[in-house]
Design a protein around this motif. Structure first.
Motif, short mmCIF file in Angstrom:
data_model
loop_
_atom_site.label_atom_id
_atom_site.label_comp_id
_atom_site.label_asym_id
_atom_site.label_seq_id
_atom_site.Cartn_x
_atom_site.Cartn_y
_atom_site.Cartn_z
N LEU A 396 -5.87 -3.13 -7.76
CA LEU A 396 -5.19 -2.55 -6.60
C LEU A 396 -3.91 -3.31 -6.27
O LEU A 396 -2.87 -2.70 -5.98
N ALA A 397 -3.99 -4.63 -6.33
CA ALA A 397 -2.79 -5.44 -6.08
C ALA A 397 -1.74 -5.18 -7.16
O ALA A 397 -0.53 -5.13 -6.88
N MET A 398 -2.19 -5.01 -8.41
CA MET A 398 -1.26 -4.74 -9.50
C MET A 398 -0.57 -3.39 -9.31
O MET A 398 0.63 -3.25 -9.56
N ARG A 415 -5.70 -4.99 3.94
CA ARG A 415 -5.14 -3.96 4.81
C ARG A 415 -4.30 -2.95 4.02
O ARG A 415 -4.36 -1.74 4.26
N MET A 416 -3.54 -3.44 3.05
CA MET A 416 -2.65 -2.56 2.30
C MET A 416 -3.36 -1.89 1.12
O MET A 416 -3.07 -0.76 0.75
N PRO A 685 -7.29 7.28 4.77
CA PRO A 685 -5.91 6.92 5.07
C PRO A 685 -4.96 8.05 4.72
O PRO A 685 -5.08 8.65 3.64
N PRO A 686 -4.03 8.42 5.62
CA PRO A 686 -3.17 9.58 5.42
C PRO A 686 -2.19 9.37 4.28
O PRO A 686 -1.81 8.25 3.97
N VAL A 687 -1.79 10.46 3.63
CA VAL A 687 -0.78 10.42 2.58
C VAL A 687 0.30 11.42 2.93
O VAL A 687 0.15 12.24 3.83
N ARG A 688 1.38 11.40 2.17
CA ARG A 688 2.51 12.26 2.43
C ARG A 688 2.13 13.73 2.26
O ARG A 688 1.57 14.12 1.24
#
Length: 692
Positions: A396-398, A415-416, A685-688
Motif C-alpha cells: 500500500l505504501a509502495m 490514515r492514508m 472511503p469516497p472516490v472521485r
C-alpha cells in the motif's frame, strides 16, 4: 556342534574368512541397491532389481565357491564348468524373482515370500554347485542336514527382507544384513556338514592347495569387482539424485532470470525473521519495490532488453545487501526486501542504498536508461505483527509512492493507506458480484420536453453489497475500470438490459453507457451483435452512450468501432457533452444520433446567465446539425420550462422520474418516496465521481 566341527576341522579358515568378507560386502551392497529399487517405479525399478539381483547372486555364488575351495577333502577335485556357470545364473535369476515379489507389496506378505524365494534361490545355487563339484572319492549325503540347510536359508532370508522392507525399528537395516549373512552361511556350512567324502586314492599330492587358494582369491576378486560395480552404480545414482534435488531446490527457491531468491524464499525468510524479532525485541522492515519505467523498456526495446535490465538490477541488489538484509524478486518487475534493525538510521541507510541502486543508469546494448522505482516500507511491529499484514502494508505504501510523482519512497501511514486497502477490498468483492447475483439494473425514464411522452430509458447499474448495502456507480464504476472488471460487468449489463427490454410490451428504447475500457479491450461490435441475436432485441431499440474521453483515448480505433456498431442499426449518443475541450471536433468526426447535455449545466441554468447561454448554444448546435439533444439532471419544473422555451428535444432527471428496478418502471412515479437517489452512506472511503 557337528556344523562347527566341520567348519573348524574340515575347512581352510583363511579362505572361510575371505568367503565371510565377500558375503558381508555383498549383503551390504545388496540391501543398499534394494532400498534404491524400492524408491523407483516402472522400468527404472526393473533395472535396479536386476542390478540388486546381480550383486546378491554374485556375492552369494562367490561366497559358496570360495567356501567350497576352503573344504579340505584330501582327494583330487575338479569343477564342471557348465554346472558351475548354471549355479551362478540360477542365483541371479532366482534373486531377481524374489526381489520383484517383495517389492510388489502384493500380497500383504510379499516381503517375506520374496525373501523366502531368495533363500530358496541360494539353496538351489548351492546344490547345483555341489553337482558341479567332482571329487575322486565316495560322496554320501545326510538328508536331515540337507533339509535343515534349505529351511534355514529360506527362513532366515524371509526374516532378513522383512526387516529390510518393513523396517519396524531403528536398527532394522543392520538386523537385515546380519540375517542375510546368516542365511547364506547357515545354508552353506549346514549343507557341507551333510556331505561326507571317502577318498579312493590316498595321495595328498594330487590336491594342489596353493592352486585352490589362488583360485579362491581370484573368485573373490571377481566377486568384489561385480560388487564394486554395484557400489559405483549406487554412488553415481546417489550423486546424480542429490545434484538433481539441489538443482530443483535452487530452481524452486530462486528466480531463474536474476538469480535472486523468489517469492517463496522471501516468504520463508520473513516467517523466520518475524519469529526472531519477537524473541530479541528487534524491528523488521518489509519493503516493496516496483519498477516505474520497465514497461517502456519492453515496449520500445523488446522483452530481451527487459530481461537484461532485470538481470542488471538483480546483480546490483545482490551486491548491495549486508548482514541482516534480504532482497528477492517476487514478480515480473516487482522486488521485495527485508531489513532487521535496532536503530531507525540503519533502516534509512538501507532504503537510501536501495533507492540509489534503483535509479542508477542501466546500459543495454547501445542505449542507456533509468528504470526508477517506487518503494514502500512497513515496519514490524508498528505496522503489523504478522507476515501477510506487513507485506500488504508495504505494498500500500509502495502504491502511494507510485501515485506521487515527486516521491520514490513512502512509509506506511494507516490514515492514508487504509482508504486504498478499502478500495482494493471493494475491487475484490466487485469481481465476484456478477456470479453472486449482487448486481441489478435500474431504469431512468427519458421523456419528450414538448409532449411529455416517454422516449426511452437509461440503464443504470446498481450494486447490492452484502456488507455495505447499496454501493452507487460513482463508487464502483471507477474501481471496475481500473481493475478491468468493467469488461465483465459491461457485458452483463448489456445482455441483461437487452433481454429485459425484449420482454416488454412497449417498444421503448434503452440507453446503455459504455466505458472507454470496453473499446480498448473487447471486440465490441461482435459482442453487441451476438447479444442482439441472443436476446432478440431490435437494434433500433438499443442506444449506446459514450463520453468524449472514450474517443480521445484512441480516436481512430474508437471511430472505427462506432461505425461497425452503427452498421448493426444501433444508435450512438455522446454523453456528458460540454465538459470536454474538443466537443466540436468530436461532432465533426462522427455523426452521432443524440447529444446528451451534461447535468452540470442544468444545476446552474436557473441562476447563471453563462450556464443558460451554453445550454442555448448547444441546443442551437444540435438543431443546425439535425441531432436531437437530451438534457440530463432536470430536477425542477422551472428547469423543464427553460428547456421547453429553448426548444430542447428530450430530458431526464429526478423531476421526471428516479431510477427504478425493471418491475417498477411502468408504474406511476413517486419520486418523493423513492430512496434510490440518496447519497452513499460513506462507510467506504469516497472516490472521485465519474458515473451516475
Amino acid at each position: 556342534m557337528r556344523v562347527l566341527s566341520c567348519i573348524v576341522t574340515e575347512h581352510n579358515l583363511w579362505l572361510v574368512l575371505l568367503a565371510a568378507f565377500v558375503c558381508i560386502s555383498g549383503g551390504w551392497i545388496t540391501l543398499g541397491l534394494l532400498q534404491r529399487a524400492e524408491k523407483t517405479q516402472g522400468l527404472q525399478r526393473g533395472g535396479w532389481i536386476f542390478l540388486t539381483a546381480v550383486a546378491a547372486g554374485s556375492s552369494v555364488w562367490c561366497t559358496h565357491f570360495i567356501a567350497m575351495l576352503a573344504y579340505e577333502v584330501g582327494a583330487p577335485v575338479t569343477f564342471d564348468p557348465i554346472l558351475t556357470m548354471a549355479s551362478f545364473l540360477l542365483a541371479v535369476a532366482g534373486s531377481s524373482v524374489g526381489f520383484a515379489v517383495m517389492l510388489s507389496r502384493t500380497p500383504q506378505l510379499a516381503p517375506e515370500l520374496g525373501g523366502a524365494g531368495v533363500g530358496l534361490a541360494i539353496a538351489t545355487m548351492h546344490y547345483t554347485g555341489m553337482m558341479a563339484y567332482h571329487v575322486d572319492g565316495i560322496v554320501e549325503w545326510n538328508q536331515s542336514y540337507v533339509i535343515s540347510s534349505v529351511v534355514l536359508s529360506a527362513t532366515l532370508a524371509a526374516f532378513a527382507f522383512n526387516q529390510a522392507i518393513r523396517r519396524p525399528w531403528r536398527l532394522a537395516p543392520q538386523a537385515a544384513l546380519v540375517l542375510f549373512v546368516l542365511a547364506v552361511v547357515a545354508l552353506h556350512f549346514t549343507a557341507m556338514t551333510a556331505v561326507s567324502v571317502t577318498p579312493l586314492a590316498n595321495d595328498a599330492g594330487l590336491v594342489d592347495s596353493y592352486a585352490l587358494r589362488a583360485m579362491a582369491v581370484a573368485v573373490a576378486g571377481g566377486g568384489l569387482l561385480i560388487i564394486g560395480t554395484g557400489v559405483a552404480s549406487y554412488m553415481i545414482d546417489e550423486r546424480a539424485s542429490r545434484e538433481s534435488i539441489e538443482k530443483l531446490q535452487h530452481m524452486a527457491l530462486n528466480d531463474l532470470l536474476t538469480g535472486l531468491p523468489n517469492r517463496c524464499s522471501f516468504s520463508d525468510y520473513l516467517r523466520g525473521e518475524i519469529e526472531r524479532a519477537k524473541e530479541d525485541g528487534a524491528k523488521l522492515a518489509v519493503i516493496g519495490i516496483d519498477l516505474d519505467r520497465f514497461k517502456e523498456i519492453n515496449d520500445l526495446r523488446g522483452h530481451k532488453a527487459g530481461d537484461q535490465a532485470l538481470k542488471a538490477i538483480g546483480r546490483r541488489l545482490a551486491r548491495l545487501i549486508k548482514d541482516g538484509e534480504f532482497v528477492a524478486r517476487v514478480g515480473g518487475d516487482e522486488f521485495a526486501a527485508a531489513k532487521r534493525f535496532l536503530n531507525q538510521s540503519e533502516l534509512l541507510d538501507f532504503v537510501a542504498r536501495l533507492e540509489k541502486t534503483m535509479f542508477e543508469p542501466i546500459r543495454i546494448d547501445d542505449f542507456e536508461t533509468v528504470t526508477g522505482a517506487s518503494i514502500g516500507v512497513a515496519v514490524y511491529p508498528d505496522d503489523g505483527i504478522d507476515q501477510e499484514r506487513l507485506v500488504s502494508n508495504a505494498d500500500l505504501a509502495m502504491y502511494r509512492a507510485k501515485a506521487d510523482i515527486g516521491r520514490a519512497v513512502c512509509f506506511y501511514e494507516s490514515r492514508m493507506d487504509e482508504a486504498a486497502r478499502a478500495r482494493h477490498t471493494l475491487a475484490q468483492d466487485l469481481h465476484r458480484a456478477v456470479e453472486l447475483d449482487q448486481l441489478e439494473l435500474h431504469y431512468q425514464v427519458q421523456t419528450s420536453v414538448i409532449s411529455g411522452e416517454i422516449c426511452g430509458y437509461e440503464v443504470l447499474a446498481r450494486w447490492n453489497h452484502p456488507e455495505y448495502g447499496q454501493v452507487p456507480p460513482s463508487e464502483f464504476i471507477p474501481i471496475a475500470e481500473e481493475s478491468g472488471t468493467i469488461l465483465m460487468i459491461g457485458e452483463w449489463v448489456l445482455r441483461t438490459a437487452c433481454r429485459q427490454a425484449a420482454s416488454w410490451d412497449r417498444p421503448n428504447k434503452i440507453a446503455v453507457n459504455l466505458s472507454p475500457v470496453q473499446f480498448a479491450h473487447a471486440d465490441l461490435a461482435k459482442l453487441i451483435h451476438s447479444i442482439l441475436l441472443e436476446t432478440g432485441l431490435s437494434p433500433a431499440r438499443l442506444e449506446l452512450e459514450i463520453t468524449e474521453s472514450t474517443i480521445i483515448a484512441d480516436k481512430s480505433r474508437t471511430l472505427h468501432v462506432l461505425r461497425q456498431i452503427r452498421t448493426l442499426g444501433v444508435t450512438i449518443a455522446i454523453d456528458d457533452f460540454g465538459t470536454g475541450y474538443s466537443s466540436l471536433e468530436t461532432l465533426r468526426s462522427f455523426p452521432f444520433d443524440k447529444i446528451k447535455l451534461d447535468r452540470s449545466f442544468m444545476s446552474e441554468v436557473e441562476r447563471s446567465i453563462q450556464a443558460k447561454a451554453i445550454v442555448r448554444a448547444v441546443l442551437a448546435l444540435g438543431k443546425s446539425l439535425e441531432i436531437p439533444v437530451l438534457a440530463e439532471g432536470v430536477e425542477t419544473n422551472h428547469q423543464l420550462e427553460i428547456l421547453r422555451t429553448e426548444g430542447c428535444d428530450e430530458a431526464q432527471g429526478f423531476f421526471l422520474g428516479r431510477p427504478k428496478p425493471v418491475g417498477q418502471i411502468f408504474q406511476p412515479d413517486h419520486a418523493a418516496d423513492d430512496g434510490l437517489g440518496s447519497s452513499f452512506s460513506g462507510r467506504i472511503p469516497p472516490v472521485r465521481m465519474r458515473r451516475r
